[in-house]
Design a protein around this motif. Structure first.
Motif, PDB file in Angstrom:
ATOM      1  N   MET A 126      53.665   9.839  -5.419  1.00 39.14           N
ATOM      2  CA  MET A 126      53.100  10.603  -4.311  1.00 39.14           C
ATOM      3  C   MET A 126      52.753   9.702  -3.129  1.00 39.14           C
ATOM      4  SD  MET A 126      50.695  13.410  -6.197  1.00 39.14           S
ATOM      5  CE  MET A 126      50.682  14.473  -4.742  1.00 39.14           C
ATOM      6  N   PRO A 127      53.073  10.158  -1.915  1.00 40.69           N
ATOM      7  CA  PRO A 127      52.668   9.396  -0.733  1.00 40.69           C
ATOM      8  C   PRO A 127      51.158   9.437  -0.567  1.00 40.69           C
ATOM      9  CG  PRO A 127      53.546  11.527  -0.086  1.00 40.69           C
ATOM     10  CD  PRO A 127      53.761  11.415  -1.572  1.00 40.69           C
ATOM     11  N   MET A 128      50.641   8.540   0.257  1.00 40.15           N
ATOM     12  CA  MET A 128      49.188   8.457   0.427  1.00 40.15           C
ATOM     13  C   MET A 128      48.628   9.668   1.160  1.00 40.15           C
ATOM     14  SD  MET A 128      48.023   6.007  -1.176  1.00 40.15           S
ATOM     15  CE  MET A 128      49.294   6.492  -2.353  1.00 40.15           C
ATOM     16  N   GLU A 129      49.379  10.206   2.105  1.00 36.55           N
ATOM     17  CA  GLU A 129      48.895  11.343   2.878  1.00 36.55           C
ATOM     18  C   GLU A 129      49.680  12.585   2.510  1.00 36.55           C
ATOM     19  OE1 GLU A 129      46.220  11.031   4.561  1.00 36.55           O
ATOM     20  OE2 GLU A 129      46.134   8.848   4.393  1.00 36.55           O
ATOM     21  N   LEU A 130      48.984  13.635   2.110  1.00 37.90           N
ATOM     22  CA  LEU A 130      49.618  14.902   1.799  1.00 37.90           C
ATOM     23  C   LEU A 130      49.699  15.747   3.067  1.00 37.90           C
ATOM     24  CD1 LEU A 130      47.775  15.779  -1.551  1.00 37.90           C
ATOM     25  CD2 LEU A 130      49.781  14.309  -1.202  1.00 37.90           C
ATOM     26  N   GLU A 131      50.599  16.721   3.059  1.00 37.79           N
ATOM     27  CA  GLU A 131      50.711  17.628   4.202  1.00 37.79           C
ATOM     28  C   GLU A 131      49.403  18.405   4.373  1.00 37.79           C
ATOM     29  OE1 GLU A 131      53.031  18.252   6.477  1.00 37.79           O
ATOM     30  OE2 GLU A 131      54.478  16.756   5.753  1.00 37.79           O
ATOM     31  N   GLU A 132      49.066  18.696   5.621  1.00 36.01           N
ATOM     32  CA  GLU A 132      47.843  19.437   5.906  1.00 36.01           C
ATOM     33  C   GLU A 132      47.874  20.789   5.197  1.00 36.01           C
ATOM     34  OE1 GLU A 132      45.263  20.982   9.776  1.00 36.01           O
ATOM     35  OE2 GLU A 132      47.020  19.682  10.055  1.00 36.01           O
ATOM     36  N   GLY A 133      46.765  21.122   4.552  1.00 41.73           N
ATOM     37  CA  GLY A 133      46.674  22.378   3.832  1.00 41.73           C
ATOM     38  C   GLY A 133      46.951  22.245   2.340  1.00 41.73           C
TER      39      GLY A 133
END
Length: 300
Positions: A85-92
């Protein structure tokens, strides 16, 4: 509760499907009348197997398709190997549940009966910079007087084992968790040498399944029932360290944590420039942010 069918997105590989079925089974066992449906998707990372991940987007190539499907409402949940998993997830979106951690160790896999001593050069298949750094260091003890050369290796577990069987490599490095989940741990065609987490530090999140979902999915009550608190605490700390280091798959970084006797133990390694750094910390489970900051400082 009215019976509900939850659509769970997964990659098409056998391991991804097995892992998603573990989540589906956990949801079924909550006794809340849950039904599940698997929605299989192929990601860019699955299609482009001839290039290292860092050449076309890093870890996120395994996740983006599912995040878009979640936001469009095509699926309700997505199951990922947490280390992908990337460090930043999509908003929401958020990590909605974390299952109990499987064996976090890395494993050197060779063909049964093979003896790599006396080869002069040992060729190891792995696409991970973290694994490359550590196997080259461990090689001095494993195969004294021999050099270790790492060659790029991607694909699902069976593909990688097939390339080992074809003689393309003397050995390959895989995650113990995947081998165990696929029922390959007792396979007599291979011999496994496990590395302990103190000397060969795993990737952040290795061995953990993360369930991603929409913040407003309305599934929080049932997902809390399958969430493992200890695994979540460890994953939270490990991802915090990686975020502080701004780490993707572009540099070799290992970070692993575990709770022992009520304390949080943190092990880490990084290689930046010409310097390799290692940390071994202890702290309170209630001070994850502070521990993460100390770990990141020691690895930067």
């Amino acid at each position: 509760m009215k019976e509900k069918t939850i659509r769970i997105g997964t990659r098409r590989s056998e391991l991804a499907v097995v892992q998603t079925n573990l989540v589906a089974e956990a949801l079924l066992n909550t006794g809340m009348g849950i039904k599940t449906e698997l929605v299989l998707k192929q990601t860019e990372g699955d299609r482009l197997l001839d290039k290292p991940l860092l050449e076309f987007g890093g870890k996120g190539v395994f996740v983006t398709a599912f995040e878009q499907a979640l936001l469009r409402g095509e699926i309700d949940l997505a199951v990922h190997s947490a280390k992908d998993m990337p460090m930043e997830l999509e908003e929401g979106l958020k990590i909605a549940a974390v299952l109990k951690r499987e064996d976090p160790r890395d494993v050197l896999v060779t063909l049964a009966g093979s003896d790599l001593s006396g080869n002069g050069e040992v060729v190891i298949g792995t696409s991970s910079l973290r694994r490359r750094m550590q196997i080259q260091k461990a090689g001095a003890d494993l195969w004294p007087g021999q050099t270790v050369r790492c060659e790029n290796l991607r694909g699902n577990v069976q593909t990688r084992l097939g390339k080992l069987a074809e003689g393309n490599y003397d050995g390959i490095i895989l995650a113990a968790a995947g081998l165990k989940r696929l029922g390959l741990w007792e396979d007599s065609r291979y011999q496994y040498q496990c590395f302990d987490c103190e000397t060969f530090i795993p990737a952040g999140g290795q061995g953990i399944l993360a369930v991603e979902g929409r913040i407003d999915s309305g599934l929080d009550a049932v997902l809390r029932l399958v969430d493992d608190e200890e695994a979540r605490q460890c994953l939270t700390l490990e991802r915090k360290v990686l975020r502080l280091l701004n780490a993707g798959c572009h540099e070799p970084i290992g970070i692993y944590s575990r709770i022992k006797d009520g304390k949080m133990e943190v092990l880490g390694m990084s290689h930046r420039g010409e310097e390799t750094k290692k940390i071994h910390l202890w702290g309170e489970v209630t001070e994850l942010d502070h521990l993460a900051e100390l770990a990141a400082r020691g690895l930067s």
